[in-house]
Scaffold this motif. Structure first.
Motif, PDB file in Angstrom:
ATOM      1  N   THR B   7       0.860  -1.188   0.000  1.00  0.00           N
ATOM      2  CA  THR B   7       0.000   0.000   0.000  1.00  0.00           C
ATOM      3  C   THR B   7       0.895   1.235   0.000  1.00  0.00           C
ATOM      4  OG1 THR B   7      -0.019   0.145   2.380  1.00  0.00           O
ATOM      5  CG2 THR B   7      -1.740  -1.213   1.372  1.00  0.00           C
ATOM      6  N   LEU B   8       0.261   2.347  -0.330  1.00  0.00           N
ATOM      7  CA  LEU B   8       1.030   3.604  -0.341  1.00  0.00           C
ATOM      8  C   LEU B   8       1.551   3.900   1.067  1.00  0.00           C
ATOM      9  CD1 LEU B   8       1.907   6.069  -2.035  1.00  0.00           C
ATOM     10  CD2 LEU B   8      -0.189   7.182  -1.317  1.00  0.00           C
ATOM     11  N   GLN B   9       0.709   3.561   2.046  1.00  0.00           N
ATOM     12  CA  GLN B   9       1.092   3.827   3.429  1.00  0.00           C
ATOM     13  C   GLN B   9       2.350   3.037   3.820  1.00  0.00           C
ATOM     14  OE1 GLN B   9      -0.499   6.318   4.808  1.00  0.00           O
ATOM     15  NE2 GLN B   9       1.071   6.226   6.402  1.00  0.00           N
ATOM     16  N   THR B  10       2.366   1.756   3.408  1.00  0.00           N
ATOM     17  CA  THR B  10       3.535   0.911   3.723  1.00  0.00           C
ATOM     18  C   THR B  10       4.767   1.506   3.073  1.00  0.00           C
ATOM     19  OG1 THR B  10       2.003  -0.888   3.340  1.00  0.00           O
ATOM     20  CG2 THR B  10       4.297  -1.504   3.746  1.00  0.00           C
ATOM     21  N   TRP B  11       4.573   1.903   1.826  1.00  0.00           N
ATOM     22  CA  TRP B  11       5.681   2.456   1.050  1.00  0.00           C
ATOM     23  C   TRP B  11       6.215   3.734   1.705  1.00  0.00           C
ATOM     24  CZ3 TRP B  11       7.071   6.830  -1.473  1.00  0.00           C
ATOM     25  CH2 TRP B  11       8.131   6.701  -2.386  1.00  0.00           C
ATOM     26  N   LEU B  12       5.295   4.585   2.155  1.00  0.00           N
ATOM     27  CA  LEU B  12       5.721   5.837   2.807  1.00  0.00           C
ATOM     28  C   LEU B  12       6.474   5.548   4.111  1.00  0.00           C
ATOM     29  CD1 LEU B  12       2.483   7.945   2.238  1.00  0.00           C
ATOM     30  CD2 LEU B  12       4.722   8.448   1.280  1.00  0.00           C
ATOM     31  N   GLU B  13       5.992   4.556   4.827  1.00  0.00           N
ATOM     32  CA  GLU B  13       6.661   4.188   6.080  1.00  0.00           C
ATOM     33  C   GLU B  13       8.085   3.703   5.800  1.00  0.00           C
ATOM     34  OE1 GLU B  13       4.253   1.361   8.214  1.00  0.00           O
ATOM     35  OE2 GLU B  13       2.644   2.845   8.361  1.00  0.00           O
ATOM     36  N   GLN B  14       8.196   2.912   4.725  1.00  0.00           N
ATOM     37  CA  GLN B  14       9.512   2.390   4.355  1.00  0.00           C
ATOM     38  C   GLN B  14      10.461   3.540   3.990  1.00  0.00           C
ATOM     39  OE1 GLN B  14       9.440  -0.330   1.062  1.00  0.00           O
ATOM     40  NE2 GLN B  14      11.648  -0.682   1.220  1.00  0.00           N
ATOM     41  N   ALA B  15       9.908   4.494   3.232  1.00  0.00           N
ATOM     42  CA  ALA B  15      10.725   5.644   2.817  1.00  0.00           C
ATOM     43  C   ALA B  15      11.181   6.445   4.034  1.00  0.00           C
ATOM     44  CB  ALA B  15       9.931   6.528   1.872  1.00  0.00           C
ATOM     45  N   ARG B  16      10.271   6.616   4.991  1.00  0.00           N
ATOM     46  CA  ARG B  16      10.629   7.377   6.212  1.00  0.00           C
ATOM     47  C   ARG B  16      11.695   6.636   7.017  1.00  0.00           C
ATOM     48  NH1 ARG B  16       4.748   8.890   6.491  1.00  0.00           N
ATOM     49  NH2 ARG B  16       4.742  11.077   5.858  1.00  0.00           N
ATOM     50  N   LEU B  17      11.573   5.335   7.039  1.00  0.00           N
ATOM     51  CA  LEU B  17      12.562   4.510   7.747  1.00  0.00           C
ATOM     52  C   LEU B  17      13.942   4.675   7.109  1.00  0.00           C
ATOM     53  CD1 LEU B  17      12.449   2.424  10.105  1.00  0.00           C
ATOM     54  CD2 LEU B  17      12.471   0.658   8.354  1.00  0.00           C
ATOM     55  N   LEU B  18      13.961   4.688   5.784  1.00  0.00           N
ATOM     56  CA  LEU B  18      15.237   4.863   5.071  1.00  0.00           C
ATOM     57  C   LEU B  18      15.848   6.228   5.366  1.00  0.00           C
ATOM     58  CD1 LEU B  18      14.404   3.267   1.600  1.00  0.00           C
ATOM     59  CD2 LEU B  18      15.983   2.382   3.295  1.00  0.00           C
ATOM     60  N   ILE B  19      14.978   7.238   5.463  1.00  0.00           N
ATOM     61  CA  ILE B  19      15.486   8.585   5.794  1.00  0.00           C
ATOM     62  C   ILE B  19      16.094   8.559   7.197  1.00  0.00           C
ATOM     63  CG2 ILE B  19      14.825  10.988   6.239  1.00  0.00           C
ATOM     64  CD1 ILE B  19      12.745  10.681   3.997  1.00  0.00           C
ATOM     65  N   ILE B  75      18.139  18.363   2.804  1.00  0.00           N
ATOM     66  CA  ILE B  75      17.603  17.378   1.847  1.00  0.00           C
ATOM     67  C   ILE B  75      16.639  16.432   2.573  1.00  0.00           C
ATOM     68  CG2 ILE B  75      18.212  15.449   0.313  1.00  0.00           C
ATOM     69  CD1 ILE B  75      20.907  16.930  -0.177  1.00  0.00           C
ATOM     70  N   ARG B  76      17.062  16.009   3.756  1.00  0.00           N
ATOM     71  CA  ARG B  76      16.222  15.115   4.567  1.00  0.00           C
ATOM     72  C   ARG B  76      14.859  15.774   4.850  1.00  0.00           C
ATOM     73  NH1 ARG B  76      20.332  14.281   8.251  1.00  0.00           N
ATOM     74  NH2 ARG B  76      21.458  12.923   6.850  1.00  0.00           N
ATOM     75  N   ALA B  77      14.907  17.044   5.270  1.00  0.00           N
ATOM     76  CA  ALA B  77      13.665  17.766   5.596  1.00  0.00           C
ATOM     77  C   ALA B  77      12.788  17.897   4.353  1.00  0.00           C
ATOM     78  CB  ALA B  77      14.010  19.135   6.163  1.00  0.00           C
ATOM     79  N   ALA B  78      13.416  18.209   3.222  1.00  0.00           N
ATOM     80  CA  ALA B  78      12.653  18.376   1.977  1.00  0.00           C
ATOM     81  C   ALA B  78      11.981  17.060   1.573  1.00  0.00           C
ATOM     82  CB  ALA B  78      13.580  18.855   0.863  1.00  0.00           C
ATOM     83  N   LEU B  79      12.685  15.970   1.770  1.00  0.00           N
ATOM     84  CA  LEU B  79      12.112  14.657   1.414  1.00  0.00           C
ATOM     85  C   LEU B  79      10.950  14.297   2.338  1.00  0.00           C
ATOM     86  CD1 LEU B  79      15.303  12.553   0.559  1.00  0.00           C
ATOM     87  CD2 LEU B  79      13.642  13.513  -1.018  1.00  0.00           C
ATOM     88  N   LEU B  80      11.117  14.590   3.627  1.00  0.00           N
ATOM     89  CA  LEU B  80      10.035  14.296   4.580  1.00  0.00           C
ATOM     90  C   LEU B  80       8.798  15.123   4.241  1.00  0.00           C
ATOM     91  CD1 LEU B  80      12.059  14.059   7.921  1.00  0.00           C
ATOM     92  CD2 LEU B  80      10.814  12.206   6.809  1.00  0.00           C
ATOM     93  N   GLU B  81       9.042  16.359   3.856  1.00  0.00           N
ATOM     94  CA  GLU B  81       7.929  17.242   3.473  1.00  0.00           C
ATOM     95  C   GLU B  81       7.224  16.691   2.234  1.00  0.00           C
ATOM     96  OE1 GLU B  81       7.494  21.875   2.366  1.00  0.00           O
ATOM     97  OE2 GLU B  81       9.164  21.337   3.660  1.00  0.00           O
ATOM     98  N   LEU B  83       7.117  13.597   1.286  1.00  0.00           N
ATOM     99  CA  LEU B  83       6.355  12.397   1.654  1.00  0.00           C
ATOM    100  C   LEU B  83       5.022  12.785   2.307  1.00  0.00           C
ATOM    101  CD1 LEU B  83       9.166  10.071   3.111  1.00  0.00           C
ATOM    102  CD2 LEU B  83       8.177  10.016   0.832  1.00  0.00           C
ATOM    103  N   SER B  84       5.073  13.815   3.149  1.00  0.00           N
ATOM    104  CA  SER B  84       3.836  14.285   3.794  1.00  0.00           C
ATOM    105  C   SER B  84       2.864  14.824   2.749  1.00  0.00           C
ATOM    106  CB  SER B  84       4.131  15.392   4.804  1.00  0.00           C
ATOM    107  OG  SER B  84       4.989  14.904   5.776  1.00  0.00           O
ATOM    108  N   GLU B  85       3.422  15.494   1.757  1.00  0.00           N
ATOM    109  CA  GLU B  85       2.608  16.051   0.664  1.00  0.00           C
ATOM    110  C   GLU B  85       1.918  14.912  -0.098  1.00  0.00           C
ATOM    111  OE1 GLU B  85       4.090  18.613  -2.846  1.00  0.00           O
ATOM    112  OE2 GLU B  85       4.862  19.537  -1.021  1.00  0.00           O
ATOM    113  N   ILE B  86       2.669  13.871  -0.376  1.00  0.00           N
ATOM    114  CA  ILE B  86       2.111  12.717  -1.109  1.00  0.00           C
ATOM    115  C   ILE B  86       0.982  12.087  -0.286  1.00  0.00           C
ATOM    116  CG2 ILE B  86       2.630  10.361  -1.927  1.00  0.00           C
ATOM    117  CD1 ILE B  86       5.501  11.406  -2.530  1.00  0.00           C
ATOM    118  N   GLU B  87       1.232  11.991   1.022  1.00  0.00           N
ATOM    119  CA  GLU B  87       0.235  11.401   1.921  1.00  0.00           C
ATOM    120  C   GLU B  87      -1.043  12.245   1.929  1.00  0.00           C
ATOM    121  OE1 GLU B  87       0.989   9.135   6.122  1.00  0.00           O
ATOM    122  OE2 GLU B  87       1.832  11.129   5.839  1.00  0.00           O
ATOM    123  N   ALA B  88      -0.852  13.563   1.993  1.00  0.00           N
ATOM    124  CA  ALA B  88      -2.004  14.465   2.031  1.00  0.00           C
ATOM    125  C   ALA B  88      -2.792  14.397   0.728  1.00  0.00           C
ATOM    126  CB  ALA B  88      -1.527  15.896   2.286  1.00  0.00           C
TER     127      ALA B  88
END
Lengths: 458, 150
Positions: B7-19, B75-81, B83-88
């Motif tokens: 799911t997109l949610q799983t994917w986002l969690e994985q991306a956040r974990l990598l960050i 870069i980390r902050a921009a990526l987290l932002e 990801l939040s944008e994608i989630e929203a």
């Protein structure tokens, strides 16, 4: 640029603020501003009949301050500027990139003061100097760019000393490896002094100091220089270089000066002027070994065999080109498909881009990750023998951590090699065991099996 | 073999974990194909460029550790932002989220089958990949050359 310090101390004259044009001083509690010039500071100190001035938390004697280090203190001169300029000129005969760079900046008087030029020169130095030295130089450049602090001063001086240590070590193990190769062909006899110094390398329980490494280099050079040994030059450029390592030579003098700085660091007595001294001495030191920019290092990781029917055999060497290359890649993984063989699990030193003619530096220099099948290189220099047993200690040049190699004796006379090779874990142990065995073989070949004839006793 | 589409949610969690694990290059590689046809691709490309540039400067020593950390944090902050944008966006427009999920499943290299109800256990090989098993390890033929074959 504004660089302010607010120090409360008992000293009479304290530099509190520095701008491009002015110095703000606290003179016995009274704030005073003078031109940002050494002559203005001297005049002020003379008028107050004092010799010392405080900056940050260190006290400096005006007699020790000259235009060069005054620039450091006031931020007019950045760290590594002098080193960058001098070294890029020193490596010019060996580096096309340096030559072209100097042609391009020929009309710019003080190009080293401008970041856009000096950064380019620093890049060239980082990818020109051989393997581990290039990486170490890039670390020095990064420290030089840190904000001014006490930690920066200590790190900077320590890194200058460390670079000299690794470079001297590299030269020592190059000569030692070459001598071992030659000694296997034809034994030579060494004097008592030579044997003592060589023995100290193999049996030392403590990390050698810089002067001790210099002594080893001098002894090795002396062995190569003796006509009766009929040894070839270890490196083509050695003939010109050897005069600098003798007493009073530029290389030897810079090592002594850097060793003196080590004492100051150990006693926490360093100050900004020592940073200038460290930079100057490292510049002198590296200028003598500028020829090392012609050399490359590689770690051979794996060799495959390929021979289709009716075709000549080829070997596929997988190796790591150690250091930084001109595409700014660090420790790039490469492949070489060639009819030639090469030693496996070995760190090689070679000239230009062809390692078919090389000096094998292992077991004095090892790639621990290649031996243990881990990703990326981990280049470690032999450091000492452990006090607590038959263990070799190596130092990983990137972070100074110690790696210990203890022989486990996995290969016994009745061991089935095929069975052993099936398991990667056992292969790792075998690889590490081999390095320890090679180290002892080198020791025995150079010193153990040969009886010394002391003509003085006859 | 797991054939479920993440799911997109799983994917986002994985991306956040990598960050969190400082594996920024992997996050950037994950984001790029996913946002291929999205205006957010520009942001990913920009961050990829910044990341490559700072890595190069670190290697060459032309940047201090402090500056390097600052840039990497940005870069980390921009990526987290991002990801939040994608989630929203997914919450606001579920159709877009579904599109992204399809993109994830297409780019996933581990044998995930798109829009399929195939279920299997054991050895299921789909597509034109040749897979060979030796001892206890499974090797992809594309990753084997003459050197490691020997």
């Amino acid at each position: 640029m504004r660089n302010e310090t607010h120090i409360e101390g008992t000293h009479n004259i304290v530099i509190q603020g520095v701008t491009e044009s002015t110095l703000t001083l606290n003179v016995n509690g009274e704030v005073q501003e003078i031109r940002n010039e050494l002559s203005a500071l001297r005049t002020l100190l003379e008028s107050r009949q004092t010799q010392t001035v405080q900056y940050a938390d260190k006290i400096y004697n005006i007699a020790h301050i000259d235009e060069a280090n005054f620039g450091f203190m006031t931020g007019r001169r950045a760290f590594n500027e002098a080193l960058t300029r001098q070294l890029i000129e020193s490596i010019q005969p060996y580096s096309l990139a340096a030559k072209r760079f100097l042609e391009k900046v020929a009309s710019i008087a003080d190009w080293e003061h401008e970041v856009r030029f000096s950064n380019k020169a620093k890049e060239i130095l980082a990818y020109s100097f051989v393997g581990v030295l290039g990486i170490q130089l890039s670390k020095l450049m990064a420290i030089g760019k840190e904000d001014f602090s006490d930690a920066k001063q200590r790190k900077y001086i320590a890194k200058c000393i460390e670079i000299a240590r690794y470079a001297t070590n590299l030269l020592c193990v190059t000569l030692l490896s070459k001598l071992w190769d030659e000694q296997r062909q034809q034994p030579r006899f060494f004097s008592r002094h030579e044997r003592q110094v060589l023995e100290a390398f193999f049996q030392n329980h403590f990390e050698s100091s810089l002067p001790e490494r210099l002594r080893l280099l001098q002894v090795l050079d002396g062995i190569f220089a003796q006509a009766e040994h009929a040894l070839p030059l270890p490196l083509e450029e050695w003939h010109d270089f050897r005069t600098t390592i003798t007493e009073g030579g530029a290389f030897a003098t810079s090592i002594e000066a850097l060793a003196a700085l080590q004492v100051r660091i150990d006693r926490a007595q360093y100050n900004l002027l020592d940073c200038v001294e460290a930079e100057n001495q490292l510049t002198v030191f590296l200028s003598q070994v500028a020829f090392l920019t012609r050399y490359r290092m590689a770690s051979i990781r794996h060799i495959g065999y390929w021979q289709p029917r009716n075709a000549d055999a080829r070997y596929l060497h997988r190796y790591t080109a150690l250091g930084i290359d001109n595409k700014a890649q660090k420790d790039a993984e490469k492949i070489n498909c060639t009819p030639e063989t090469v030693q496996t699990d070995a760190v090689l030193l070679y000239r230009d881009d062809n390692y078919s003619r090389h000096i094998c530096l292992s077991p004095f220099l090892i790639d621990y990750n290649a031996l243990t099948f881990e990703h990326g290189p981990k280049i470690c220099f032999f450091l000492s023998q452990a006090i607590d047993g038959d263990i070799l200690e190596y130092v990983f040049h990137e972070d100074g951590s110690v790696v210990r190699l203890e022989k486990q004796g996995i290969l016994k006379p009745d061991t089935d090699l095929n069975e052993l090779m099936l398991e990667q874990q056992k292969q790792k142990i075998l690889n590490l065991d081999n390095m320890v065995s090679l180290f002892h073989e080198a020791h025995a070949c150079l010193l153990g099996a040969v009886e010394e004839i002391d003509f003085e006793d006859l | 073999m797991n054939t479920e589409t993440p799911t997109l949610q799983t994917w986002l969690e994985q991306a956040r974990l990598l960050i969190a694990e400082d594996r920024l290059d992997e996050v950037l590689s994950m984001l790029r194909p996913m946002l291929e046809n999205s205006p957010q691709l520009d942001e990913v490309l920009q961050q990829s460029g910044r990341f490559a540039a700072i890595r190069k400067q670190i290697r060459l020593g032309t940047v201090s550790q402090a500056e390097a950390n600052l840039t990497q944090n940005q870069i980390r902050a921009a990526l987290l932002e991002l990801l939040s944008e994608i989630e929203a966006q997914q919450a606001a427009a579920p159709a877009l989220g579904e599109e992204m999920v399809r993109a994830i499943s297409v780019m996933n290299p581990q044998g995930i089958v798109v829009n399929s109800s195939i279920q299997a256990s054991g050895d299921l090989h789909i597509g034109d990949k040749q897979i060979t098993q030796n001892a206890e390890k499974i090797y992809n033929i594309d990753n084997i050359d003459n050197a490691n074959f020997s």
